[in-house]
Design a protein around this motif. Structure first.
Motif, PDB file in Angstrom:
ATOM      1  N   PHE A  43       0.824  -1.200   0.000  1.00  0.00           N
ATOM      2  CA  PHE A  43       0.000   0.000   0.000  1.00  0.00           C
ATOM      3  C   PHE A  43       0.867   1.263   0.000  1.00  0.00           C
ATOM      4  O   PHE A  43       0.530   2.261  -0.646  1.00  0.00           O
ATOM      5  CB  PHE A  43      -0.962  -0.001   1.185  1.00  0.00           C
ATOM      6  N   LEU A  44       1.971   1.238   0.740  1.00  0.00           N
ATOM      7  CA  LEU A  44       2.897   2.365   0.715  1.00  0.00           C
ATOM      8  C   LEU A  44       3.472   2.541  -0.684  1.00  0.00           C
ATOM      9  O   LEU A  44       3.562   3.668  -1.201  1.00  0.00           O
ATOM     10  CB  LEU A  44       4.022   2.150   1.727  1.00  0.00           C
ATOM     11  N   ALA A  45       3.861   1.430  -1.314  1.00  0.00           N
ATOM     12  CA  ALA A  45       4.430   1.477  -2.652  1.00  0.00           C
ATOM     13  C   ALA A  45       3.444   2.076  -3.654  1.00  0.00           C
ATOM     14  O   ALA A  45       3.796   2.928  -4.472  1.00  0.00           O
ATOM     15  CB  ALA A  45       4.840   0.076  -3.107  1.00  0.00           C
ATOM     16  N   MET A  46       2.183   1.646  -3.573  1.00  0.00           N
ATOM     17  CA  MET A  46       1.189   2.162  -4.508  1.00  0.00           C
ATOM     18  C   MET A  46       0.857   3.623  -4.232  1.00  0.00           C
ATOM     19  O   MET A  46       0.627   4.407  -5.163  1.00  0.00           O
ATOM     20  CB  MET A  46      -0.061   1.285  -4.455  1.00  0.00           C
ATOM     21  N   GLY A  47       0.864   4.018  -2.967  1.00  0.00           N
ATOM     22  CA  GLY A  47       0.634   5.416  -2.631  1.00  0.00           C
ATOM     23  C   GLY A  47       1.744   6.315  -3.158  1.00  0.00           C
ATOM     24  O   GLY A  47       1.484   7.402  -3.703  1.00  0.00           O
ATOM     25  N   THR A  70      17.804  -1.054  -6.391  1.00  0.00           N
ATOM     26  CA  THR A  70      17.348  -0.792  -5.025  1.00  0.00           C
ATOM     27  C   THR A  70      17.687  -1.912  -4.057  1.00  0.00           C
ATOM     28  O   THR A  70      17.526  -1.756  -2.845  1.00  0.00           O
ATOM     29  CB  THR A  70      15.827  -0.553  -4.982  1.00  0.00           C
ATOM     30  N   ARG A  71      18.173  -3.027  -4.568  1.00  0.00           N
ATOM     31  CA  ARG A  71      18.606  -4.109  -3.668  1.00  0.00           C
ATOM     32  C   ARG A  71      19.867  -3.723  -2.901  1.00  0.00           C
ATOM     33  O   ARG A  71      20.136  -4.259  -1.830  1.00  0.00           O
ATOM     34  CB  ARG A  71      18.831  -5.401  -4.461  1.00  0.00           C
ATOM     35  N   THR A  72      20.651  -2.800  -3.477  1.00  0.00           N
ATOM     36  CA  THR A  72      21.911  -2.413  -2.835  1.00  0.00           C
ATOM     37  C   THR A  72      22.096  -0.907  -2.713  1.00  0.00           C
ATOM     38  O   THR A  72      22.942  -0.455  -1.936  1.00  0.00           O
ATOM     39  CB  THR A  72      23.114  -2.974  -3.624  1.00  0.00           C
ATOM     40  N   GLU A  73      21.335  -0.128  -3.473  1.00  0.00           N
ATOM     41  CA  GLU A  73      21.582   1.306  -3.548  1.00  0.00           C
ATOM     42  C   GLU A  73      20.474   2.112  -2.873  1.00  0.00           C
ATOM     43  O   GLU A  73      19.299   1.713  -2.883  1.00  0.00           O
ATOM     44  CB  GLU A  73      21.689   1.757  -5.017  1.00  0.00           C
ATOM     45  N   ASP A  74      20.856   3.260  -2.339  1.00  0.00           N
ATOM     46  CA  ASP A  74      19.899   4.205  -1.781  1.00  0.00           C
ATOM     47  C   ASP A  74      19.126   4.873  -2.921  1.00  0.00           C
ATOM     48  O   ASP A  74      19.654   5.073  -4.024  1.00  0.00           O
ATOM     49  CB  ASP A  74      20.647   5.257  -0.972  1.00  0.00           C
ATOM     50  N   SER A  75      17.864   5.223  -2.666  1.00  0.00           N
ATOM     51  CA  SER A  75      17.026   5.839  -3.700  1.00  0.00           C
ATOM     52  C   SER A  75      17.662   7.108  -4.254  1.00  0.00           C
ATOM     53  O   SER A  75      17.699   7.326  -5.472  1.00  0.00           O
ATOM     54  CB  SER A  75      15.643   6.168  -3.126  1.00  0.00           C
ATOM     55  N   LEU A  76      18.174   7.966  -3.372  1.00  0.00           N
ATOM     56  CA  LEU A  76      18.782   9.212  -3.819  1.00  0.00           C
ATOM     57  C   LEU A  76      20.057   8.970  -4.628  1.00  0.00           C
ATOM     58  O   LEU A  76      20.387   9.757  -5.521  1.00  0.00           O
ATOM     59  CB  LEU A  76      19.081  10.110  -2.623  1.00  0.00           C
ATOM     60  N   THR A  77      20.765   7.903  -4.332  1.00  0.00           N
ATOM     61  CA  THR A  77      21.956   7.556  -5.106  1.00  0.00           C
ATOM     62  C   THR A  77      21.574   7.269  -6.551  1.00  0.00           C
ATOM     63  O   THR A  77      22.207   7.749  -7.494  1.00  0.00           O
ATOM     64  CB  THR A  77      22.658   6.322  -4.502  1.00  0.00           C
ATOM     65  N   THR A 124      11.456   5.754  -7.471  1.00  0.00           N
ATOM     66  CA  THR A 124      12.458   4.816  -6.974  1.00  0.00           C
ATOM     67  C   THR A 124      12.038   4.217  -5.638  1.00  0.00           C
ATOM     68  O   THR A 124      12.177   3.017  -5.405  1.00  0.00           O
ATOM     69  CB  THR A 124      13.819   5.523  -6.832  1.00  0.00           C
ATOM     70  N   ALA A 125      11.495   5.046  -4.751  1.00  0.00           N
ATOM     71  CA  ALA A 125      11.055   4.555  -3.449  1.00  0.00           C
ATOM     72  C   ALA A 125       9.911   3.559  -3.599  1.00  0.00           C
ATOM     73  O   ALA A 125       9.838   2.555  -2.872  1.00  0.00           O
ATOM     74  CB  ALA A 125      10.631   5.724  -2.563  1.00  0.00           C
ATOM     75  N   GLN A 163       6.346  -4.718  -5.819  1.00  0.00           N
ATOM     76  CA  GLN A 163       6.745  -5.380  -7.047  1.00  0.00           C
ATOM     77  C   GLN A 163       6.436  -4.500  -8.250  1.00  0.00           C
ATOM     78  O   GLN A 163       5.452  -3.761  -8.287  1.00  0.00           O
ATOM     79  CB  GLN A 163       6.017  -6.717  -7.190  1.00  0.00           C
ATOM     80  N   VAL A 164       7.298  -4.623  -9.275  1.00  0.00           N
ATOM     81  CA  VAL A 164       7.131  -3.837 -10.492  1.00  0.00           C
ATOM     82  C   VAL A 164       5.746  -4.030 -11.094  1.00  0.00           C
ATOM     83  O   VAL A 164       5.051  -3.083 -11.459  1.00  0.00           O
ATOM     84  CB  VAL A 164       8.213  -4.222 -11.528  1.00  0.00           C
ATOM     85  N   SER A 165       5.318  -5.301 -11.214  1.00  0.00           N
ATOM     86  CA  SER A 165       4.051  -5.604 -11.873  1.00  0.00           C
ATOM     87  C   SER A 165       2.850  -5.056 -11.110  1.00  0.00           C
ATOM     88  O   SER A 165       1.760  -4.943 -11.667  1.00  0.00           O
ATOM     89  CB  SER A 165       3.898  -7.118 -12.038  1.00  0.00           C
ATOM     90  N   SER A 166       3.040  -4.701  -9.844  1.00  0.00           N
ATOM     91  CA  SER A 166       1.940  -4.171  -9.039  1.00  0.00           C
ATOM     92  C   SER A 166       1.898  -2.650  -9.044  1.00  0.00           C
ATOM     93  O   SER A 166       0.856  -2.051  -9.315  1.00  0.00           O
ATOM     94  CB  SER A 166       2.057  -4.672  -7.592  1.00  0.00           C
ATOM     95  N   VAL A 167       3.041  -2.012  -8.768  1.00  0.00           N
ATOM     96  CA  VAL A 167       3.027  -0.557  -8.643  1.00  0.00           C
ATOM     97  C   VAL A 167       2.805   0.140  -9.974  1.00  0.00           C
ATOM     98  O   VAL A 167       2.223   1.225 -10.027  1.00  0.00           O
ATOM     99  CB  VAL A 167       4.326  -0.038  -7.983  1.00  0.00           C
ATOM    100  N   VAL A 168       3.255  -0.476 -11.068  1.00  0.00           N
ATOM    101  CA  VAL A 168       3.109   0.162 -12.371  1.00  0.00           C
ATOM    102  C   VAL A 168       1.648   0.342 -12.749  1.00  0.00           C
ATOM    103  O   VAL A 168       1.286   1.269 -13.476  1.00  0.00           O
ATOM    104  CB  VAL A 168       3.868  -0.653 -13.453  1.00  0.00           C
ATOM    105  N   VAL A 169       0.776  -0.522 -12.240  1.00  0.00           N
ATOM    106  CA  VAL A 169      -0.651  -0.399 -12.547  1.00  0.00           C
ATOM    107  C   VAL A 169      -1.206   0.938 -12.057  1.00  0.00           C
ATOM    108  O   VAL A 169      -2.179   1.463 -12.611  1.00  0.00           O
ATOM    109  CB  VAL A 169      -1.427  -1.583 -11.938  1.00  0.00           C
TER     110      VAL A 169
END
Length: 301
Positions: free
Chosen positions: A8-12, A175-182, A229-230, A236-242
């Motif tokens: 829900f945070l991701a979709m928001g 995002t598995r290893t890097e900060d969003s701002l990076t 990025t956040a 998941q990509v397939s969820s938030v892109v919707v």
């Protein structure tokens, strides 16, 4: 870097990002229409974004967040991102905002295929159905209007849908290893010198209000990249892109208010399908999140 599944945070975050992105697309279209060359618009958008992020981190004495051991991956992301800039903002310049936004919705179709094939994410029949349902809404909205659009503009819009899906996969990996701002900073820092190569051919003087447009685009660009990025860090990509389907609301509103492009009947008929797709995805992601057990990651919805 640790990732957390918070759908829900991701979709928001994605919804907010799309609102900002739609506003920026409107500003790009308006700026180009006012006489600012398109390549120059993209340069200032990236340059100002890099400056804003650098200044903010410096003020917080947090420049260490920009350190990375994956510079080649950042460079590859920047190359694709620069191509994406031309396609994503070229479509609204070439087409009415609503049509360009609708073509961008093909990202969801590409993202599901790529996330399943590359990230090995489990995408079962419910989410497949939701994506198909959303795409059906896109077809209803686009059907009557795309016949009047130029073939080149349509090709640019479809290319934007594909490139955004590919970039989403790249960001998910980073995002598995890097900060969003990076991720955001190095995209802007690497792409800015490339876009500067166009300035000798296109740059010219501007009125104060035009500089204001360019500044607004730079600030919005910074916010959009951080939010996008956040969102991919928490979902998941397939969820938030919707959630990108919400862009049709902003495109229709801006098109009506600024270019007197009134909403068409097709938009009214297709919107419920698009909204239903987002609701189904949100419900399914919530159900999967509640199954906080190891076996749930392997379950097919």
């Amino acid at each position: 870097m640790e990732q957390t599944n918070r759908p829900f945070l991701a979709m928001g975050l994605r919804l907010l990002a799309i609102a900002c992105l739609s506003t920026m697309a409107m500003l790009v279209k308006y700026a180009v229409g006012s006489g600012i060359a398109f390549p120059e618009v993209l340069f200032w958008r990236q340059f100002l974004m890099a400056i804003v992020l650098l200044a903010w981190l410096a003020a917080r004495r947090d420049l260490g967040r920009l350190k990375t051991r994956r510079m080649p991956i950042h460079a590859r992301r920047a190359v694709l991102g620069t191509i994406g800039l031309f396609l994503n903002f070229g479509a609204p310049v070439l087409l009415p905002l609503a049509e360009a936004t609708v073509l961008g919705f093909t990202t969801a179709i590409f993202a599901v295929i790529l996330s399943a094939a590359i990230l090995k994410e489990k995408v079962g029949p419910i989410r497949w159905f939701a994506v198909v349902l959303g795409f059906a809404g896109v077809v209803v909205i686009a059907g009557p209007s795309l016949g009047d659009a130029s073939a080149f503009g349509v090709a640019v819009g479809l290319g934007a849908g594909l490139i955004v899906a590919i970039i989403s996969i790249q960001i998910r990996d980073l995002t598995r290893t890097e900060d969003s701002l990076t991720i955001v900073f190095w995209f802007a820092a690497i792409s800015t010198p490339v876009l500067a190569l166009f300035l000798p051919f296109y740059a010219h003087s501007h009125a104060p209000w035009q500089w204001g447009l360019l500044l607004a685009m730079g600030l919005l660009g910074s916010l959009v990249q951080v939010l996008l990025t956040a969102a991919l860090r928490f979902g998941q990509v397939s969820s938030v892109v919707v959630m990108d389907y919400s862009g049709i609301v902003w495109a229709t509103l801006y098109g009506w208010l600024i270019w007197d492009d009134l909403p068409k009947l097709a938009t009214i008929l297709g919107a419920p399908l698009v909204i239903a797709a987002g609701a189904i995805i949100a419900w399914r992601e919530h159900k999967l999140h509640l199954r906080a057990v190891p076996a749930s990651s392997a379950a097919v919805d």
